[in-house]
Every structure is written in C-alpha cells, then in structure tokens.
Design a protein around this motif. Structure first.
Motif, PDB file in Angstrom:
ATOM      1  N   THR A   1      46.639 -46.154 -19.728  1.00 51.25           N
ATOM      2  CA  THR A   1      47.656 -47.177 -19.506  1.00 51.25           C
ATOM      3  C   THR A   1      47.887 -47.302 -18.003  1.00 51.25           C
ATOM      4  O   THR A   1      47.695 -46.328 -17.275  1.00 51.25           O
ATOM      5  N   PRO A   2      48.302 -48.483 -17.551  1.00 48.49           N
ATOM      6  CA  PRO A   2      48.496 -48.646 -16.116  1.00 48.49           C
ATOM      7  C   PRO A   2      49.604 -47.734 -15.598  1.00 48.49           C
ATOM      8  O   PRO A   2      50.541 -47.413 -16.334  1.00 48.49           O
ATOM      9  N   GLY A   3      49.515 -47.341 -14.372  1.00 49.15           N
ATOM     10  CA  GLY A   3      50.535 -46.490 -13.788  1.00 49.15           C
ATOM     11  C   GLY A   3      49.923 -45.668 -12.678  1.00 49.15           C
ATOM     12  O   GLY A   3      48.783 -45.873 -12.288  1.00 49.15           O
ATOM     13  N   THR A   4      50.704 -44.721 -12.173  1.00 49.67           N
ATOM     14  CA  THR A   4      50.203 -43.859 -11.111  1.00 49.67           C
ATOM     15  C   THR A   4      49.774 -42.526 -11.705  1.00 49.67           C
ATOM     16  O   THR A   4      50.464 -41.959 -12.540  1.00 49.67           O
ATOM     17  N   PHE A   5      48.624 -42.062 -11.301  1.00 43.07           N
ATOM     18  CA  PHE A   5      48.138 -40.786 -11.802  1.00 43.07           C
ATOM     19  C   PHE A   5      47.793 -39.863 -10.645  1.00 43.07           C
ATOM     20  O   PHE A   5      47.484 -40.306  -9.541  1.00 43.07           O
ATOM     21  N   ILE A   6      47.864 -38.580 -10.929  1.00 43.39           N
ATOM     22  CA  ILE A   6      47.365 -37.599  -9.986  1.00 43.39           C
ATOM     23  C   ILE A   6      45.945 -37.273 -10.429  1.00 43.39           C
ATOM     24  O   ILE A   6      45.710 -36.980 -11.607  1.00 43.39           O
TER      25      ILE A   6
END
Ligand code: ADP
Ligand code: MG
Length: 641
Positions: free
Chosen positions: A424-429
């Motif tokens: 899903t879209p978003g910020t990931f590490i």
C-alpha cells in the motif's frame, strides 16, 4: 429551323451562365470585365453598376473587404488576371464564414488566349463536413489514448491490408511510418509462441462465427514483450462473406502482472496454512519428546549407560523443533516478541558478526541512512532474517565477493503500490541486502520464498531460509522483494512499516536468563491443555516444585475447576488453541475474574485473535516446543513480576 441571330446566341449564353450554380467572372487580357453572371454579383454583393464603373479593380477591392486575413495575398495577386496561360485552383475564406473554391483559367477562342475566366463555388458545407469528420476522428484518437485502447481494421478481401489507429501504433511500439499495413507485418510482431493461436482465433471467427477475443503476447521492435487483449467483430456483405474485421487492442501487461502476483500471494498463503498446520501438530509431539527426555536425564545418574542415548533423543527433538519454528515463521504463526528498535543499530551490530561468519573472501559493507530508523518487530527475528540472507549470499559467491547492506527511508507512491500487490502507498523503511553472486533465473525468483524450495544439493540447503524471512516480514506488516539477474548478483529489498504511529505492545519480555538453581514455589497453578501428552509432561515437570496444580483438559473444565476452587489461583497456564473455547478466551474470562491472576499462553502459533494489544503485562507467551526448564523459569518470572 432558322439560324439564331448573334443577339439570340449571346442572350442564350448569358441565360445559361446565369442558370449555373457557380459564380463566373470573365476578363480580357487588358483586365476589362467582359462578363459576370448573377451568382457572381450576389456572392460578392456587387451590382452591375459597380462593375461598369470600377472594372476589375472594384471587384478586387470588394474581394479584399469580404475575405478574411487567412487568405494572405491570394486576392491581390495580379498575375492571376494578367498571365494568359496559368491555371489555378484555390480556396478563399470569407469573413462571414463562407468558404469559396476559386478556379481561374485561360479564356480561349480556338488556340488564342483572349482573357481569363474565374469560377467560384461555395464549398462551405463540404469543407465543414470534412472538418467535423476530422474533428471526430481526432476525438476518437484522443479517447483511445486516454483509454489505452487502440483500434484496427483488417481487410479480408485477400489484400491482407491492415489499418491501425495512433494508439495501436503506440501499443505495438511501431511509429506510423514503420508499419507497412499488412497482416503479415502484424503477425511479425506477435510472439512466435502465440502466432498459431491468434491465426486460429481469426479463422474460427471467420469460418465458424466465433467471437474474436484473445489475449496474447507481442514483441515490440525494441524487444520488450507485452500482453495485449484483442477483440474483433466481422463485417459481412449481403451474401454473408466476411469482408473485414474491425477490432480493438488493449495493453494488459500490467493487469497480467497483478494477476500473477495475486496468484503467487494466494499460493504462499495456502502453503503457509498447510505448513502451519503440520508444524502445530509436530510441535506438540516434539515438546513431549524433548520434555520427557529432559525429565529422564534428570533421573539418570551421570554415568548411566542410557544417558548418551537420551541426550541424542533430546538433541534430535530440538533440531526438529528448529524446523517447525521456521515453518511457523513462514506461516506467520510464530510467537514474536515485538518492540520498537532502531534498524540501523541492528544492521551495524550484525555486520560485525557477519564479517566473521562469512569468511575472509566476502567483504561486508554497510551504508546506513543518516537517521534513527525505528521499526516495530522482533529484533531477534530480524537478525535471524539478515543472517539467512547473508548465508545465501555467501553460497552464491563461492569465489568471494561483496555483501552490501543499506538502509533508507523511501516513499511508496500510488503507481508503485498499484503494480506491486499487496503493498500500500506510504513511507517505508527499506533494508537492502545485495550480493555480487551468481544471481538467479526468473523461474527461481518466482519460487524462492516457498518453503523447501532449494537449488542446493541435498544436505546443503533446506529451502527454509527465505520462507522464514518472508513470514517474518509479513507478520510485522512489511514486504520483501527480490531483484536478480543471472550473473549479475541479487538484491533483497525488505520494506518495514515505520514504528511511528503504530501501537507499541507492552514492554517486551525480559531476555532469557540462565538460572542455575531450580525455581520453586507454593502458588496455585491452573493448567488447561487438551493434548494429554503435553498436559502430563507439564504436570511431571512441575510435580516436585512445590506448586499446587489444578489440571483441566479444556477451557470449560478449567472454568468449572476455578468455580469449585476455594482460595486463590495465582497463574493460569493454558494452551492457546483448544477445541471449544480457546485458551485465549479462557484467559480473557479469568483475567477479569481474578485481578491478580497471571497468565501464560502456550502456543506454537499465534492466531489473529491473539493480537498484540491483548498482550498486557499480565499475559506472557510460551513458545512450543519448550523444555521443562523453560517452563519452570517462565512460571517464576510471570508470578514474580
Ligand atoms: P536454501 O538456502 O536452504 O536453499 P533458501 O530459502 O534460503 O533455502 O533459498 C532458496 C533458494 O533461493 C536457494 O536454494 C537459491 O537457489 C536461491 N537464493 C537465495 N538467495 C540467493 C542469492 N543471494 N543468490 C542466488 N540465489 C539465491
Ligand atoms: Mg538459505
């Protein structure tokens, strides 16, 4: 009949000219107006007097007034009227919207040129129809571009002619000038393995009236392979012969990729359930084996001949236990001990260990993001995952090479999310683990995360390393992707959801401490376990430790025993999964009823019901298989906390 007089002849000609549809102007070589018909006067809003008084100049002046600027110098061109021999056809646009076609040609008597004749015809409606057709066509092209659907026409008259829309050219990657418009040129672009099927579908449509609707691959001139869907409908003549097929073509490569990913995800899910089920049953048996072996060891003198044998049994059970643990990890049913930790710290620490583990031929490098990378997970599991990846990397670099671990914070945009299910879209590490090894084929890449998939020799690989990593990442809400090419090395990309904003669970359990003395107690323990072998093992292990034990074979029996019991119950030790009411439900009831009750849930297995938030400080988990020593220690820790 009498010959007509000259006057009669002229009158007849004038009447004829007046009766034609066109406007006509005749001038002589001295630019004198010889004749103009009625339509001409009307078209340019002139009167006979205007022309008698002003001649050709008056006509040209009026034309300039009536015409719009788009005509440039067309009107004023003098040689149009004086050059005796030229012929010229052009289109004049009037300010009021009229569009007039003008034809100027020599006026000849015999072979002698005596002047010029200009005829004018209103072509407005024809031009406007053409223009609106053109506009319509442009709209259609634009609609095709927006919808990514191209269209084509294939003539079935034996000519093999094929026409494409602009979008079809785009889909096939062939610019308009480079397609020679034949069905053979089209089939050249169809993937060789699919040509037969496409031909057969076409033949079936023509001969047996089947719908032409087919998905097939094409190979663009640049070598890239795309999937397209084509639908066509036939046009037949009055006698029923197919004359042409008109169809659409759509690039469905992305959809096919998503379907593949979905299929893959479902396959992994199914394997996971299967593996989880097997591991669950095996765990009970292994817990029993290891447990009784340990109890027996406690009874055997150190010089007893059977000791070495029992040791072997225990070790074998432990080895088997590590397989079931990895299976559980894959099926996302492992008991995690999640907490928030800095991924950079873990990677830095493990890289030192890896330098030693992988030997001198493998250089280990790290490139860590310049930030605190807080992720929520079980750091022990993540370390294990990195080690699994590193060991694979070493195996892929028998002659040595480089292992690079890098971390970063990266956004996943809508486009990427759309093409990489189920992300899903978003910020990931992001943690990348890259090697310079032999890489792997597409077929291998498609299967690497399956449990027991290995390309290594028997005894060398178990095929469980990557399935464990996969399960661990899934369980913490992350993702893993592999990117590799034969001979070009491999990069695994691990995406962690950032810890910020996530529900942090209760403080993780304290690290295991080796205790030498055997913990004892006097408290009352309620034990619920449906599996008799495990229940008996627990009872045997705790029998001599001073506790008062209440044994139940189900949650309902445990509740009945609790109701009947006078006095305190200090700890509930329950299996997580039991027929009827589960251990988790039992724990929930008793925690409410006894404010000081501590709970240990034994499981090989976390179910959705056992969400992190339910793990309050009063509830601890004990992973199967466990040894009697683990059990004693955890009971004391739970009660003493
Ligand atoms: P195992 O290492 O026991 O074979 P894994 O699940 O760890 O099982 O890996 C499965 C397979 O994936 C390996 O057998 C190998 O073919 C492939 N593989 C994994 N990592 C790499 C890598 N870094 N380079 C090339 N192939 C790899
Ligand atoms: Mg491995």
């Amino acid at each position: 009949m009498d010959r007509p007089t000259l006057e009669e002849t002229i009158a007849l000609l004038e009447a004829t000219l007046d009766a034609t549809h066109d406007a006509i102007l005749v001038v002589d070589l001295k630019r004198r107006v010889i004749h103009s018909n009625r339509q001409f006067l009307e078209m340019f809003r002139l009167t006979r007097e205007d022309i008698d008084a002003g001649g050709l100049d008056a006509v040209l002046r009026r034309m300039s007034e009536e015409l719009d600027d788009r005509n440039g110098t067309l009107v004023a061109t003098q040689d149009l009227w004086t050059d005796p021999a030229s012929r010229r056809l052009d289109v004049l646009r009037f300010k009021d919207g009229r569009i007039i076609e003008r034809y100027v040609a020599p006026h000849q008597i015999g072979s002698r040129v005596v002047g010029r004749v200009a005829s004018f015809r209103d072509v407005g409606s024809t031009v406007r129809t053409a223009e609106s057709l053109e506009q319509h066509r442009a709209f259609l092209e634009q609609a095709q571009t927006v919808a990514h659907i191209g269209s084509w026409v294939a003539e079935l008259d034996g000519s093999g002619n094929v026409g494409w829309s602009a979008e079809t050219h785009r889909i096939f990657g062939v610019p308009a000038g480079q397609f020679d418009g034949t069905s053979e040129a089209f089939f050249e672009l169809v993937h060789t393995d699919d040509r037969e099927a496409v031909r057969a579908a076409g033949a079936a449509a023509i001969e047996r009236d089947r719908a032409f609707d087919i998905e097939h691959r094409i190979v663009r001139p640049d070598g890239s392979v795309r999937w397209v869907q084509e639908c066509g409908s036939l046009q037949r003549d009055a006698t029923g012969n197919a004359v042409r097929m008109i169809g659409t073509v759509q690039d469905i490569t992305e959809r096919r990729q998503l379907e593949d990913q979905l299929r893959q995800a479902q396959k992994m899910e199914a394997i996971g359930r299967l593996a989880g089920g097997i591991a669950h049953d095996l765990n009970n048996a292994l817990t029993t084996m290891a447990g009784y072996a340990e109890l027996a060891l406690g009874e055997l003198q150190s010089d007893h001949v059977a000791r070495a044998d029992v040791e072997e049994i225990r070790r074998a059970a432990e080895r088997a236990g590590s397989v079931t643990r990895q299976l559980l990890a894959f099926s996302r049913k492992q008991l995690l001990q999640p907490r928030v930790f800095n991924l950079n710290g873990t990677v830095a620490a493990i890289s030192r260990l890896l330098s030693r583990l992988l030997g001198p031929d493998v250089r280990v490098q790290t490139a860590l993001a310049d930030a605190q990378l807080d992720v929520l997970g079980d750091p022990g599991q993540i370390e294990q995952a990195i080690i699994n990846l590193a060991v694979n990397a070493r195996d892929a670099m028998p002659a040595g090479g480089q292992l690079t671990m890098s971390t970063a914070i990266e956004p996943v945009d809508d486009e990427y999310a759309r093409t990489h299910l189920p992300i899903t879209p978003g910020t990931f590490i992001v943690l990348r683990v890259a090697d310079t090894g032999h890489g792997m084929s597409r077929e291998t890449q498609a299967r690497v995360f399956e449990p027991f998939f290995t390309t290594k020799d028997a005894g060398k690989g178990t095929g469980l390393g990557l399935s464990m990593v996969y399960g661990t990442m899934k369980q913490i809400g992350g993702f893993i992707f592999v990117d590799s090419e034969l001979g070009r090395g491999t990069t695994f990309r691990l995406l962690f959801p950032p810890a910020a904003g996530q529900e942090a669970p209760a403080e993780g359990l304290p690290p295991a401490q080796a205790r030498t003395e055997r913990p004892r107690g006097h408290e009352t323990l309620l034990i619920a376990e449906d599996e008799p072998a495990v229940r008996n093992l627990v009872a045997s292990a705790l029998r001599n430790d001073g506790y008062k034990l209440l044994l139940a074979a189900s949650a309902d029996e445990a509740l009945a025993i609790a109701d009947a019991h006078r006095g305190a119950i200090d700890l509930l030790l329950t299996d997580a999964m039991m027929p009827g009411r589960t251990g988790v439900e039992l724990a929930a009831i008793l925690v409410d009823r006894y404010p000081h009750l501590r709970v240990i849930i034994m499981s090989g297995y976390t179910e959705e019901t056992l969400s992190l938030s339910e793990r309050t400080t009063r509830v601890a988990m004990l992973q199967k298989p466990f040894t009697p020593r683990d059990l004693r220690r955890r009971i004391r820790e739970a009660i003493d906390r």
